[in-house]
Design a protein around this motif. Structure first.
Motif, short mmCIF file in Angstrom:
data_model
loop_
_atom_site.label_atom_id
_atom_site.label_comp_id
_atom_site.label_asym_id
_atom_site.label_seq_id
_atom_site.Cartn_x
_atom_site.Cartn_y
_atom_site.Cartn_z
N ALA A 129 0.84 -1.21 0.00
CA ALA A 129 0.00 0.00 0.00
C ALA A 129 0.87 1.25 0.00
CB ALA A 129 -0.93 -0.02 1.20
N LYS A 130 1.95 1.20 0.78
CA LYS A 130 2.86 2.35 0.80
C LYS A 130 3.53 2.54 -0.56
CE LYS A 130 7.15 4.15 2.69
NZ LYS A 130 8.25 4.05 3.65
N LEU A 131 3.97 1.44 -1.17
CA LEU A 131 4.61 1.55 -2.48
C LEU A 131 3.66 2.13 -3.52
CD1 LEU A 131 6.72 -1.71 -2.60
CD2 LEU A 131 7.56 0.61 -2.99
N ALA A 132 2.41 1.69 -3.48
CA ALA A 132 1.42 2.22 -4.44
C ALA A 132 1.23 3.72 -4.20
CB ALA A 132 0.11 1.46 -4.31
N ALA A 133 1.18 4.11 -2.92
CA ALA A 133 1.01 5.54 -2.61
C ALA A 133 2.24 6.32 -3.09
CB ALA A 133 0.80 5.72 -1.12
N MET A 134 3.43 5.76 -2.88
CA MET A 134 4.65 6.43 -3.35
C MET A 134 4.62 6.64 -4.86
SD MET A 134 7.62 4.55 -1.06
CE MET A 134 8.91 5.06 -2.20
N ARG A 135 4.22 5.60 -5.58
CA ARG A 135 4.18 5.72 -7.05
C ARG A 135 3.15 6.75 -7.48
NH1 ARG A 135 4.57 -0.30 -6.79
NH2 ARG A 135 6.82 -0.73 -7.01
N ALA A 136 2.02 6.78 -6.79
CA ALA A 136 0.98 7.77 -7.14
C ALA A 136 1.49 9.19 -6.88
CB ALA A 136 -0.28 7.49 -6.33
N ILE A 137 2.21 9.37 -5.77
CA ILE A 137 2.74 10.70 -5.45
C ILE A 137 3.79 11.11 -6.48
CG2 ILE A 137 4.14 11.96 -3.76
CD1 ILE A 137 2.68 10.18 -1.59
N LYS A 138 4.68 10.17 -6.80
CA LYS A 138 5.71 10.47 -7.81
C LYS A 138 5.06 10.87 -9.14
CE LYS A 138 9.77 10.15 -10.05
NZ LYS A 138 10.85 11.13 -9.89
N ALA A 139 4.06 10.12 -9.56
CA ALA A 139 3.41 10.42 -10.85
C ALA A 139 2.68 11.76 -10.79
CB ALA A 139 2.43 9.30 -11.22
N ALA A 140 2.15 12.09 -9.62
CA ALA A 140 1.40 13.35 -9.50
C ALA A 140 2.33 14.56 -9.52
CB ALA A 140 0.57 13.34 -8.21
N LEU A 141 3.44 14.46 -8.81
CA LEU A 141 4.33 15.62 -8.70
C LEU A 141 5.35 15.69 -9.84
CD1 LEU A 141 5.03 15.80 -4.85
CD2 LEU A 141 3.28 16.98 -6.18
N ASP A 142 5.67 14.56 -10.39
CA ASP A 142 6.70 14.52 -11.45
C ASP A 142 6.18 13.64 -12.58
OD1 ASP A 142 9.06 14.59 -12.90
OD2 ASP A 142 10.14 13.19 -11.59
N PRO A 143 5.12 14.10 -13.27
CA PRO A 143 4.46 13.24 -14.26
C PRO A 143 5.38 12.82 -15.40
CG PRO A 143 3.58 15.49 -14.35
CD PRO A 143 4.44 15.40 -13.12
N LYS A 144 6.41 13.62 -15.68
CA LYS A 144 7.32 13.25 -16.77
C LYS A 144 8.48 12.39 -16.29
CE LYS A 144 6.11 17.34 -19.44
NZ LYS A 144 6.52 18.68 -19.88
N GLY A 145 8.58 12.24 -14.98
CA GLY A 145 9.63 11.36 -14.45
C GLY A 145 11.03 11.89 -14.64
N ILE A 146 11.20 13.22 -14.57
CA ILE A 146 12.54 13.76 -14.83
C ILE A 146 13.43 13.79 -13.59
CG2 ILE A 146 11.80 15.21 -16.77
CD1 ILE A 146 12.03 17.64 -14.75
N MET A 147 12.84 13.77 -12.38
CA MET A 147 13.65 13.99 -11.19
C MET A 147 14.33 12.70 -10.72
SD MET A 147 13.85 17.15 -10.53
CE MET A 147 14.96 16.60 -9.24
N ASN A 148 15.63 12.70 -10.79
CA ASN A 148 16.46 11.56 -10.38
C ASN A 148 15.84 10.24 -10.83
OD1 ASN A 148 18.77 10.51 -9.38
ND2 ASN A 148 18.34 10.95 -7.22
N PRO A 149 15.70 10.07 -12.14
CA PRO A 149 15.00 8.89 -12.64
C PRO A 149 15.69 7.60 -12.24
CG PRO A 149 16.07 10.14 -14.43
CD PRO A 149 16.13 10.99 -13.20
N GLY A 150 14.91 6.65 -11.77
CA GLY A 150 15.45 5.35 -11.40
C GLY A 150 15.93 5.24 -9.98
N ALA A 151 15.99 6.38 -9.27
CA ALA A 151 16.32 6.31 -7.84
C ALA A 151 15.04 6.07 -7.06
CB ALA A 151 16.99 7.60 -7.38
N VAL A 152 15.13 5.32 -6.00
CA VAL A 152 14.04 4.97 -5.08
C VAL A 152 12.99 4.10 -5.77
CG1 VAL A 152 12.33 5.79 -3.41
CG2 VAL A 152 14.43 7.10 -3.79
N LEU A 153 12.37 4.64 -6.82
CA LEU A 153 11.36 3.89 -7.56
C LEU A 153 11.91 3.61 -8.97
CD1 LEU A 153 8.23 6.00 -6.58
CD2 LEU A 153 8.77 3.68 -5.79
N ARG A 154 11.59 2.45 -9.48
CA ARG A 154 12.00 2.08 -10.84
C ARG A 154 11.47 3.12 -11.82
NH1 ARG A 154 14.09 -2.67 -11.81
NH2 ARG A 154 13.42 -3.42 -9.76
N ALA A 155 12.29 3.54 -12.75
CA ALA A 155 11.86 4.60 -13.68
C ALA A 155 10.83 4.04 -14.66
CB ALA A 155 13.06 5.15 -14.44
#
Lengths: 471, 471
Positions: free
Chosen positions: B445-471
């Protein structure tokens, strides 16, 4: 798409998947708040007994797009626990999840459910010879879930931090009904985004906290209390710096009091004995808690002596017994009651950078004087930069006489707070009372990020709709 | 949609909107990390001098979908500062934003830029007679931005918390190029979601921290240090509880050491004088910091006496001078160097609930013995439940002899940590090293929330891609 109401038909469907007695018609206590400003449109309340039941309730609400309003001890002052308009939401109370699941004295950790009452958690910690340091006026009824949802403050923040600083882990149900099993008891854990701190202070808009691992601290055995007269707020700050130098982190509370507060006490609660005939314009109530073998009264006397030399204090009482200490705190703790009896035109829970407190007090007083004739009771947790800045009518007038000036007073105070880099809600939160203020004073980039996070985690907008962010 | 590379053409376009010398070919120091496991695919580095330049850089990257990797002091141990594959990202270093903007002694606050080096911040605090308590081995090169991005820990966490606990406010550039002006100096501020704690520990994947308001604390003037021999890890925990009861929160460090560490010191750094001929199996290094007028050496002797009575310690040294104290710390601080010289097969930065440390040590040792013959150096910040659990080859063998067993060893240790409710990254973070581990052990559940937050704040995935969460 608007939310659907938690009406009888919805209750009928939801009731079928929950144990009997879990879903009930909402009693009035779930529909009111302390200041009586709003009443809820809700008619049903859910009283789950475990996290799986919470998850089932959230899942149903998500599926049917029904709003869900978490209700803790009901002591919040900004309307976060009520939904006054729009489709009736379902109220959810965790009062039947009040277990203290475990206390680990060796780890200085307690694991408690969200419905546990703060005073009960304090007691459980004390039985293990530890302290749970969160402490505030409503501790006899406030619940852990609400305290964490609002990141409550209180009197010991100076030493121990806000509610969020006392949390090691959470168990929570997210807006899609998934359960986050995050009840860790770790002091160090760097595995991804800190969901804990995101839920704490979100006022139930991002999920429902169902349990928490709480930090306990060593119980200070030797308590010292003093009331010192200071010539000005500047001197109070200099006294704090001096006391910190001598006493380190053992200062648990450092409360600024002003004469208006004591005058109100004398007027409304004349049986409370005050330690003077005429209260000083400014005074400071200090509490320190030290470990065994120390002599806190003597430590406070040393601080007084040095501060007296420096012209920072002119008079003072150092409590020589627990009874004397309690007498001093009784005065402080009755000021909110005296305020209620006098009746404020406008109350403000604000903070400014510590060093700007004197500036704030001077400028706010001058700005308000331009609006009328007031009695101002400015008191609070000055060690945290947190003032309760409350504006009362002049003697002989009533709050109703000034009802049309409320907005102007509030704008005057909040504009100045904002200009000084302060907060328009230091410890009470946004709730429904300050949604406009947050939009007006909040940082635009932060607000946009908040809205994006809300939309990402709660795309249907079911969690405490209208609290913090406009629904 | 894949990211575009930060190639020469991009650099040419970006260079035109930035002052000269802001964009440069990346020197090798921006492309390597301390353990030499990865090298970066980047060829350009941006060195902005203010937050507006950072915002311009982020905006360009967002517009052109170019990855952006924040690089602090380069001391991270999990590869968060490097991008080893895929389209070359732009590296951004804030080393030219290293100002200590202000120190407010009365408020116990320092406002510093992200490129400031930790040791410089410590020094600025000391000049104001305050302490900035974050302290770790790499403090001479680690930068505030990186320390906050990774929520660094270190030796004083027991008393003062992790990096996140020392932050009052942030200035940051979010992934869309907007600037969050959140540099508040407030101890209490409940105005919406805590974006500060979301960015701290996000390892640059949700934005770039450009400055921070940091909490300072009273500077303990009287320091006491002791090294005590304990019969077991259980006894170490009981000693910690006893010491806390007597010394309250004045314990700054409580480090568990084991014989293997001292043996490694003797083997690789024979000039370091050890206080014994044969090191004990287990010992504890304690540091306390008290305010003026106290006698910490005598307080530690009292703890020793009571612990000796209780059978918790068998021998001990209480430092009688600053020099003796430094000698004891020198031993502790050289253990990582000794480890490097011996050469580990596998190292683990883990934490478990305090009370389960003895259980972990016993069970991990037994499980690893089934895989082979090892020397295990288990040491660390036991007061925080944080152990550095490092597995070395038996004498006469090399790490290379066991290269095929690395994964099995790691899985063995991490599985047990997970079973005990611990963390597979206590203080180093996820970076790129532990992305798989986070997916394996993280709460879904936490991982899903993290991915949702990442997609919401950084929809293009430009910030440190591949760190913490798989790009």
């Amino acid at each position: 798409m608007p939310l659907a109401p938690a009406d009888d038909a919805f209750a009928n469907r939801l009731g079928k998947i929950l144990p009997a007695e879990t879903l009930r018609p909402a009693e009035p206590r779930f529909l009111e708040e302390p200041r009586g400003r709003w009443t809820s449109t809700a008619t049903w309340v859910a009283l789950p007994r475990d996290v799986d039941e919470v998850a089932a309730i959230v899942t149903s609400c998500a599926t049917e797009r029904v709003g869900l309003v978490p209700f803790g001890g009901g002591t919040g002052l900004v309307g976060g626990q009520l939904h006054p308009d729009g489709p009736a939401p379902l109220v959810i109370s965790l009062e039947r999840m009040s277990a203290i699941r475990a206390v680990h004295p060796q780890e200085s950790v307690a694991v408690v459910e969200a419905g546990a009452i703060l005073a009960d958690v304090q007691r459980a910690a004390e039985e293990a010879d530890r302290l749970f340091p969160l402490s505030l006026a409503s501790e006899g009824s406030a619940q852990i879930g609400g305290l964490l949802g609002t990141n409550a403050g209180g009197v010991n923040t100076l030493r121990y931090g806000n509610a969020r600083d006392l949390v090691l882990g959470l168990e929570a149900v997210l807006p899609d009904g998934s359960i986050w099993h995050g009840l860790k008891r770790l002091r160090k854990d760097n595995t991804g985004y800190d969901l804990r701190h995101l839920l704490i202070g979100a006022e139930g808009t991002l999920g429902i906290i169902t349990a928490a691992s709480l930090k306990l601290v060593p119980r200070p055995t030797n308590i010292g209390t003093a009331l010192m007269t200071v010539p000005s707020p500047e001197a109070a700050l200099a006294l704090l710096a001096l006391a910190r130098g001598q006493l380190g982190e053992t200062i648990s509370a450092f409360e600024l009091l002003n004469r208006t507060g004591f005058d109100f006490l004398a007027e409304t609660l004349p049986d409370l004995r005050q330690p003077w005939n005429t209260a000083p314009d400014w005074s400071v109530l200090i509490e320190i808690g030290q470990s065994a073998g120390s002599d806190p009264a003597s430590a406070l006397e040393d601080v007084f002596a040095e501060a007296f030399e420096a012209g920072l204090v002119s008079d003072g009482i150092v409590a020589q017994s627990v009874g004397q200490s309690q007498d001093l705190w009784t005065l402080r703790e009755h000021i909110p009651e005296a305020n209620r009896r006098i009746g404020a035109v406008s109350s403000h829970d604000i903070s400014v950078p510590l060093g700007l407190i004197p500036d704030f007090i001077t400028r706010a007083g001058a700005a308000l004087a331009a609006l009328g004739d007031w009695r101002i009771n400015c008191f609070g947790h000055v060690g945290d930069g947190n003032l309760h800045y409350n504006v009362f009518p002049a003697a002989g007038r009533t709050p109703e006489d000034h009802i049309n000036q409320r907005d102007a007073i509030k704008a005057c105070v909040h504009d100045l707070v904002h200009e000084l880099g302060g907060s328009i809600s230091a410890e009470h939160g946004i709730g429904r009372l300050k949604v406009d203020d947050l939009e007006r004073y909040g940082d635009p980039a932060k607000l946009a990020a908040m809205r994006a996070i809300k939309a990402a985690l709660d795309p249907k907008g079911i969690m405490n709709p209208g609290a913090v962010l406009r629904a």
